[in-house]
Design a protein around this motif. Sequence first.
Motif, PDB file in Angstrom:
ATOM      1  N   ASP A 190       0.817  -1.215   0.000  1.00  0.00           N
ATOM      2  CA  ASP A 190       0.000   0.000   0.000  1.00  0.00           C
ATOM      3  C   ASP A 190       0.850   1.264   0.000  1.00  0.00           C
ATOM      4  O   ASP A 190       0.510   2.241  -0.661  1.00  0.00           O
ATOM      5  CB  ASP A 190      -0.934   0.039   1.214  1.00  0.00           C
ATOM      6  CG  ASP A 190      -2.169  -0.833   1.031  1.00  0.00           C
ATOM      7  OD1 ASP A 190      -2.442  -1.299  -0.096  1.00  0.00           O
ATOM      8  OD2 ASP A 190      -2.875  -1.041   2.045  1.00  0.00           O
ATOM      9  N   ASN A 191       1.954   1.249   0.751  1.00  0.00           N
ATOM     10  CA  ASN A 191       2.775   2.455   0.891  1.00  0.00           C
ATOM     11  C   ASN A 191       4.153   2.072   1.428  1.00  0.00           C
ATOM     12  O   ASN A 191       4.452   0.887   1.572  1.00  0.00           O
ATOM     13  CB  ASN A 191       2.078   3.469   1.805  1.00  0.00           C
ATOM     14  CG  ASN A 191       1.674   2.854   3.127  1.00  0.00           C
ATOM     15  OD1 ASN A 191       2.478   2.202   3.794  1.00  0.00           O
ATOM     16  ND2 ASN A 191       0.422   3.046   3.518  1.00  0.00           N
ATOM     17  N   ILE A 192       4.969   3.052   1.715  1.00  0.00           N
ATOM     18  CA  ILE A 192       6.339   2.804   2.188  1.00  0.00           C
ATOM     19  C   ILE A 192       6.353   1.995   3.476  1.00  0.00           C
ATOM     20  O   ILE A 192       7.255   1.193   3.702  1.00  0.00           O
ATOM     21  CB  ILE A 192       7.132   4.130   2.342  1.00  0.00           C
ATOM     22  CG1 ILE A 192       8.628   3.868   2.554  1.00  0.00           C
ATOM     23  CG2 ILE A 192       6.583   4.979   3.478  1.00  0.00           C
ATOM     24  CD1 ILE A 192       9.375   3.488   1.334  1.00  0.00           C
ATOM     25  N   TYR A 193       5.341   2.168   4.326  1.00  0.00           N
ATOM     26  CA  TYR A 193       5.297   1.428   5.589  1.00  0.00           C
ATOM     27  C   TYR A 193       5.133  -0.071   5.349  1.00  0.00           C
ATOM     28  O   TYR A 193       5.585  -0.882   6.149  1.00  0.00           O
ATOM     29  CB  TYR A 193       4.140   1.907   6.479  1.00  0.00           C
ATOM     30  CG  TYR A 193       4.146   3.376   6.814  1.00  0.00           C
ATOM     31  CD1 TYR A 193       5.309   4.039   7.195  1.00  0.00           C
ATOM     32  CD2 TYR A 193       2.967   4.104   6.762  1.00  0.00           C
ATOM     33  CE1 TYR A 193       5.290   5.390   7.512  1.00  0.00           C
ATOM     34  CE2 TYR A 193       2.948   5.458   7.084  1.00  0.00           C
ATOM     35  CZ  TYR A 193       4.112   6.091   7.455  1.00  0.00           C
ATOM     36  OH  TYR A 193       4.089   7.420   7.773  1.00  0.00           O
ATOM     37  N   SER A 223       7.632  10.426  -3.101  1.00  0.00           N
ATOM     38  CA  SER A 223       6.659   9.395  -2.781  1.00  0.00           C
ATOM     39  C   SER A 223       5.765   9.929  -1.676  1.00  0.00           C
ATOM     40  O   SER A 223       6.250  10.422  -0.657  1.00  0.00           O
ATOM     41  CB  SER A 223       7.338   8.109  -2.324  1.00  0.00           C
ATOM     42  OG  SER A 223       6.369   7.125  -2.027  1.00  0.00           O
ATOM     43  N   ASN A 224       4.463   9.845  -1.883  1.00  0.00           N
ATOM     44  CA  ASN A 224       3.490  10.290  -0.892  1.00  0.00           C
ATOM     45  C   ASN A 224       2.956   9.071  -0.154  1.00  0.00           C
ATOM     46  O   ASN A 224       2.559   8.101  -0.785  1.00  0.00           O
ATOM     47  CB  ASN A 224       2.324  11.021  -1.575  1.00  0.00           C
ATOM     48  CG  ASN A 224       2.797  12.202  -2.390  1.00  0.00           C
ATOM     49  OD1 ASN A 224       3.657  12.950  -1.971  1.00  0.00           O
ATOM     50  ND2 ASN A 224       2.233  12.353  -3.578  1.00  0.00           N
ATOM     51  N   THR A 225       2.924   9.130   1.168  1.00  0.00           N
ATOM     52  CA  THR A 225       2.393   8.033   1.968  1.00  0.00           C
ATOM     53  C   THR A 225       1.235   8.550   2.804  1.00  0.00           C
ATOM     54  O   THR A 225       1.429   9.419   3.650  1.00  0.00           O
ATOM     55  CB  THR A 225       3.485   7.425   2.865  1.00  0.00           C
ATOM     56  OG1 THR A 225       4.476   6.819   2.028  1.00  0.00           O
ATOM     57  CG2 THR A 225       2.917   6.361   3.788  1.00  0.00           C
ATOM     58  N   GLN A 248      -1.182  10.943  -1.109  1.00  0.00           N
ATOM     59  CA  GLN A 248      -1.211   9.665  -1.819  1.00  0.00           C
ATOM     60  C   GLN A 248      -2.601   9.428  -2.395  1.00  0.00           C
ATOM     61  O   GLN A 248      -3.594   9.457  -1.680  1.00  0.00           O
ATOM     62  CB  GLN A 248      -0.824   8.514  -0.891  1.00  0.00           C
ATOM     63  CG  GLN A 248      -0.733   7.179  -1.612  1.00  0.00           C
ATOM     64  CD  GLN A 248      -0.256   6.043  -0.708  1.00  0.00           C
ATOM     65  OE1 GLN A 248      -0.136   6.188   0.511  1.00  0.00           O
ATOM     66  NE2 GLN A 248       0.004   4.900  -1.319  1.00  0.00           N
ATOM     67  N   SER A 267      -3.274   3.613  -3.668  1.00  0.00           N
ATOM     68  CA  SER A 267      -2.746   2.823  -2.554  1.00  0.00           C
ATOM     69  C   SER A 267      -1.889   1.664  -3.066  1.00  0.00           C
ATOM     70  O   SER A 267      -2.228   0.483  -2.917  1.00  0.00           O
ATOM     71  CB  SER A 267      -3.883   2.307  -1.679  1.00  0.00           C
ATOM     72  OG  SER A 267      -4.484   3.381  -0.997  1.00  0.00           O
ATOM     73  N   PHE A 307       2.524   1.463  -3.375  1.00  0.00           N
ATOM     74  CA  PHE A 307       3.737   2.270  -3.289  1.00  0.00           C
ATOM     75  C   PHE A 307       4.216   2.631  -4.686  1.00  0.00           C
ATOM     76  O   PHE A 307       4.293   1.791  -5.578  1.00  0.00           O
ATOM     77  CB  PHE A 307       4.860   1.529  -2.546  1.00  0.00           C
ATOM     78  CG  PHE A 307       6.148   2.306  -2.595  1.00  0.00           C
ATOM     79  CD1 PHE A 307       6.346   3.367  -1.727  1.00  0.00           C
ATOM     80  CD2 PHE A 307       7.117   2.010  -3.534  1.00  0.00           C
ATOM     81  CE1 PHE A 307       7.515   4.113  -1.789  1.00  0.00           C
ATOM     82  CE2 PHE A 307       8.290   2.748  -3.599  1.00  0.00           C
ATOM     83  CZ  PHE A 307       8.489   3.793  -2.736  1.00  0.00           C
TER      84      PHE A 307
END
Length: 141
Positions: free
Chosen positions: A50-53, A87-89, A95, A98, A100
Motif C-alpha cells: 500500500d505504501n512505504i510502511y 513518494s506520498n504516503t 497519496q 494505494s 507504493f
Amino acid sequence: MQKENCIFCKIANHEIPSHKVFENEEVLAFLDLSQVTKGHTLVIPKQHADNIYDLSSESAQAVFATVPEISRAIQQETGAAGMNLLSNTGKVAGQSVSHFHLHLIPRHDKHDGFGAKWEVHNEEYTADELATIAESIKNRL
C-alpha cells in the motif's frame, strides 16, 4: 501478491495498458498519465504494498536499485537540469493510489510546473530535544 482492485497491480499484470519505460521481474516503470513535466515517470514494485510502511526490504531494494538507471535515461532524453524523487504516503501526504510508487519528475527550471515547498515553523528544538527525538526513533529500529 497482487491486490484485486489496485490499478497499479493491473498495470503490472498488463491488464491495463501503460507507456512502459522499464520492466524486470520485480519492478515496473511507466510514464505518469498526468505529466507534471515531460518524462514524469512512476516506479512501482510489482509486489503490492500500500505504501512505504508496507514495502518489504526486498521490494524496496529492487525498486531503488533501478532508480539511478531510469533517472539517467530520463535526464538524457529530456535534457532535464535536475530531478525530484517523490513518494506520498497516506492521504494527508497526497497519496492518491494505494500502491507504493516513486515519482521521478524531471526538472527544467524553477517555473516548470512543479514545486516542493515547506515552511519551517519558528519552533526551535534544543540539542537535547533533538537528541531525545533521534534516540526514540533509533530505539524503534
